[in-house]
Design an enzyme around this catalytic site. Sequence first.
Site, PDB file in Angstrom:
ATOM      1  N   CYS A  58       0.833  -1.212   0.000  1.00  0.00           N
ATOM      2  CA  CYS A  58       0.000   0.000   0.000  1.00  0.00           C
ATOM      3  C   CYS A  58       0.868   1.262   0.000  1.00  0.00           C
ATOM      4  O   CYS A  58       1.826   1.367   0.765  1.00  0.00           O
ATOM      5  CB  CYS A  58      -0.925  -0.006   1.221  1.00  0.00           C
ATOM      6  SG  CYS A  58      -2.057   1.398   1.235  1.00  0.00           S
ATOM      7  N   CYS A  62       0.458   4.768   6.921  1.00  0.00           N
ATOM      8  CA  CYS A  62      -0.166   4.618   8.244  1.00  0.00           C
ATOM      9  C   CYS A  62       0.795   3.843   9.163  1.00  0.00           C
ATOM     10  O   CYS A  62       1.093   2.678   8.891  1.00  0.00           O
ATOM     11  CB  CYS A  62      -1.501   3.885   8.115  1.00  0.00           C
ATOM     12  SG  CYS A  62      -2.533   4.522   6.769  1.00  0.00           S
ATOM     13  N   CYS A  65       0.321   0.182  10.277  1.00  0.00           N
ATOM     14  CA  CYS A  65      -0.163  -0.842   9.355  1.00  0.00           C
ATOM     15  C   CYS A  65       0.924  -1.718   8.728  1.00  0.00           C
ATOM     16  O   CYS A  65       1.851  -1.224   8.082  1.00  0.00           O
ATOM     17  CB  CYS A  65      -0.982  -0.186   8.258  1.00  0.00           C
ATOM     18  SG  CYS A  65      -1.760  -1.410   7.181  1.00  0.00           S
ATOM     19  N   CYS A 102     -16.668  -8.882   5.376  1.00  0.00           N
ATOM     20  CA  CYS A 102     -15.985  -7.599   5.156  1.00  0.00           C
ATOM     21  C   CYS A 102     -14.729  -7.803   4.332  1.00  0.00           C
ATOM     22  O   CYS A 102     -13.817  -8.521   4.757  1.00  0.00           O
ATOM     23  CB  CYS A 102     -15.580  -6.982   6.482  1.00  0.00           C
ATOM     24  SG  CYS A 102     -16.920  -6.871   7.655  1.00  0.00           S
ATOM     25  N   CYS A 133     -19.613  -5.806   3.397  1.00  0.00           N
ATOM     26  CA  CYS A 133     -18.898  -4.605   3.821  1.00  0.00           C
ATOM     27  C   CYS A 133     -17.600  -4.566   3.020  1.00  0.00           C
ATOM     28  O   CYS A 133     -17.018  -5.617   2.741  1.00  0.00           O
ATOM     29  CB  CYS A 133     -18.602  -4.673   5.317  1.00  0.00           C
ATOM     30  SG  CYS A 133     -17.609  -3.273   5.906  1.00  0.00           S
ATOM     31  N   CYS A 193     -19.324   2.371   8.397  1.00  0.00           N
ATOM     32  CA  CYS A 193     -18.627   1.667   9.466  1.00  0.00           C
ATOM     33  C   CYS A 193     -17.390   2.506   9.718  1.00  0.00           C
ATOM     34  O   CYS A 193     -16.520   2.598   8.848  1.00  0.00           O
ATOM     35  CB  CYS A 193     -18.269   0.248   9.011  1.00  0.00           C
ATOM     36  SG  CYS A 193     -17.185  -0.604  10.179  1.00  0.00           S
ATOM     37  N   ARG A 265     -18.129  -2.276  17.741  1.00  0.00           N
ATOM     38  CA  ARG A 265     -17.402  -3.532  17.530  1.00  0.00           C
ATOM     39  C   ARG A 265     -16.099  -3.599  18.316  1.00  0.00           C
ATOM     40  O   ARG A 265     -15.246  -2.717  18.201  1.00  0.00           O
ATOM     41  CB  ARG A 265     -17.111  -3.758  16.033  1.00  0.00           C
ATOM     42  CG  ARG A 265     -16.403  -5.104  15.763  1.00  0.00           C
ATOM     43  CD  ARG A 265     -16.363  -5.489  14.292  1.00  0.00           C
ATOM     44  NE  ARG A 265     -17.678  -5.402  13.726  1.00  0.00           N
ATOM     45  CZ  ARG A 265     -18.053  -4.454  12.866  1.00  0.00           C
ATOM     46  NH1 ARG A 265     -17.193  -3.557  12.470  1.00  0.00           N
ATOM     47  NH2 ARG A 265     -19.280  -4.425  12.412  1.00  0.00           N
TER      48      ARG A 265
HETATM   49  N1  SAM Z   1      -6.649   0.586   3.003  1.00  0.00           N
HETATM   50  C1  SAM Z   1      -7.928   0.903   3.463  1.00  0.00           C
HETATM   51  C2  SAM Z   1      -7.944   2.047   4.441  1.00  0.00           C
HETATM   52  O1  SAM Z   1      -7.004   2.247   5.199  1.00  0.00           O
HETATM   53  O2  SAM Z   1      -8.946   2.786   4.442  1.00  0.00           O
HETATM   54  C3  SAM Z   1      -8.651  -0.269   4.072  1.00  0.00           C
HETATM   55  C4  SAM Z   1      -7.935  -1.289   4.911  1.00  0.00           C
HETATM   56  S1  SAM Z   1      -7.227  -0.721   6.456  1.00  0.00           S
HETATM   57  C5  SAM Z   1      -6.229  -2.068   6.918  1.00  0.00           C
HETATM   58  C6  SAM Z   1      -8.618  -0.676   7.566  1.00  0.00           C
HETATM   59  C7  SAM Z   1      -8.378  -0.247   8.987  1.00  0.00           C
HETATM   60  O3  SAM Z   1      -7.702  -1.270   9.703  1.00  0.00           O
HETATM   61  C8  SAM Z   1      -7.519   0.980   9.230  1.00  0.00           C
HETATM   62  O4  SAM Z   1      -8.219   2.158   9.049  1.00  0.00           O
HETATM   63  C9  SAM Z   1      -7.109   0.791  10.684  1.00  0.00           C
HETATM   64  O5  SAM Z   1      -8.010   1.463  11.533  1.00  0.00           O
HETATM   65  C10 SAM Z   1      -7.185  -0.721  10.897  1.00  0.00           C
HETATM   66  N2  SAM Z   1      -5.843  -1.288  11.153  1.00  0.00           N
HETATM   67  C11 SAM Z   1      -4.837  -1.428  10.261  1.00  0.00           C
HETATM   68  N3  SAM Z   1      -3.739  -1.939  10.860  1.00  0.00           N
HETATM   69  C12 SAM Z   1      -4.049  -2.131  12.158  1.00  0.00           C
HETATM   70  C13 SAM Z   1      -3.329  -2.612  13.292  1.00  0.00           C
HETATM   71  N4  SAM Z   1      -2.063  -2.978  13.204  1.00  0.00           N
HETATM   72  N5  SAM Z   1      -3.969  -2.670  14.476  1.00  0.00           N
HETATM   73  C14 SAM Z   1      -5.266  -2.272  14.578  1.00  0.00           C
HETATM   74  N6  SAM Z   1      -5.993  -1.799  13.550  1.00  0.00           N
HETATM   75  C15 SAM Z   1      -5.395  -1.722  12.355  1.00  0.00           C
HETATM   76 FE1  SF4 Z   2      -2.846   1.194   3.353  1.00  0.00          FE
HETATM   77 FE2  SF4 Z   2      -2.806   0.041   5.727  1.00  0.00          FE
HETATM   78 FE3  SF4 Z   2      -3.132   2.658   5.569  1.00  0.00          FE
HETATM   79 FE4  SF4 Z   2      -5.120   1.015   4.734  1.00  0.00          FE
HETATM   80  S1  SF4 Z   2      -4.350   1.246   6.825  1.00  0.00           S
HETATM   81  S2  SF4 Z   2      -4.320   2.838   3.695  1.00  0.00           S
HETATM   82  S3  SF4 Z   2      -3.884  -0.688   3.953  1.00  0.00           S
HETATM   83  S4  SF4 Z   2      -1.285   1.517   4.930  1.00  0.00           S
END
Ligand code: SAM
Ligand code: SF4
Length: 324
Positions: A58, A62, A65, A102, A133, A193, A265
């Site tokens: 990606c 973040c 992530c 989802c 979802c 959500c 949730r």
């Molecule tokens: N890429 C898209 C986005 O960020 O909108 C969708 C997938 S992203 C993985 C969805 C959500 O997963 C993120 O907004 C975050 O809140 C949660 N998430 C990701 N990594 C995480 C982690 N290590 N621990 C807890 N929540 C996590």
């Molecule tokens: Fe990409 Fe992870 Fe951020 Fe979603 S949460 S935009 S998958 S880096």
Amino acid sequence: MQNPSLPLRTDWQLDEVAALFDLPFPDLMFQAQTVHRAHFSATQVQASTLLSIKTGGCPEDCKYCPQSAHFDTPVNASKLLDIETVITAARHAKEAGATRFCMGAAWRSPKERDMPKVTQMIQEVRALGLETCMTLGMLDAHQAHQLKEAGLDYYNHNLDSSEEFYKEIITTRTYHDRLTTLEHVRDAGINTCCGGIVGMGETREDRIAFLHRLATLPSHPQSVPINQLVQVEGTPLHGAHALDPLEFVRMIAVARILMPASYVRLSAGRETMDDATQTLCLLAGANSIFFGETLLTTPNPATHHDQQLLKRLGMHFESSSYAA
Ligand code: SAM
Ligand code: SF4
Ligand code: DTB
């Protein structure tokens, strides 16, 4: 006792939210339970199963992530899954007892070329009698309408934290970008959500501001995922100071009180949470979980463990609200 016919408040003040966090634990729990029981059965839990339909690589940064291409993590990137693989996973999720499926993609936003496949996934998963979802990153108005037309029930897009703390966690898109996507989702008539993550090193003030923001959106998200950070090696937040479990329970209770009719949730982070803490979360008003042994890329408790836990508590999973 809160009257379920009362309009839901979207005019919460920051100091009211702070005051809820400051309540003695028994008073907070009593208030959360009262609100919960006015709107929901206290013994039912909704189960959603996740599938990563496009993993890793990606472009966003973040800091929590494991799927960000900016960090060296154990996640292997893969292309968008084919329809058959997704349908097989959805069928298994339904057989195990999930009512919602989802699908998550590690995208900044979906590309036009991905939309036919993604919309077909929605149609076919829905045809199994599951709620659908998706979480695909940012959407424009047209994309939101395309997903709605395909029959999408919910779109997950999190605010993640307070606007202030967000800047320390993500630099590749703004809080405002997120609010705009949520607006497109709402305008298209898709249920939102929307929640966030705690345990990232944010302060109590950030948690207050985050829940305040959620509860003062033009309408409450129908589903509010509260994630505890899953720490993954290689991500900048690996090694962050763990949150006091009771502060996590408070977070759930305050979310329940502010957004009485929303499903709250108990999301990521259950793998490292003991049964007693999870039980307190359910008592505080959480009425949904992610069900299945993997979240998107990280482990989640075994399904038989969750089934056992609910049985021990005299609770049960909600059955599907609609048939195929
Ligand atoms: N890429 C898209 C986005 O960020 O909108 C969708 C997938 S992203 C993985 C969805 C959500 O997963 C993120 O907004 C975050 O809140 C949660 N998430 C990701 N990594 C995480 C982690 N290590 N621990 C807890 N929540 C996590
Ligand atoms: Fe990409 Fe992870 Fe951020 Fe979603 S949460 S935009 S998958 S880096
Ligand atoms: C949400 O708020 N939590 C889910 C879902 N929305 C998509 C994702 C949790 C991801 C946890 C880290 C992982 O498994 O990669």
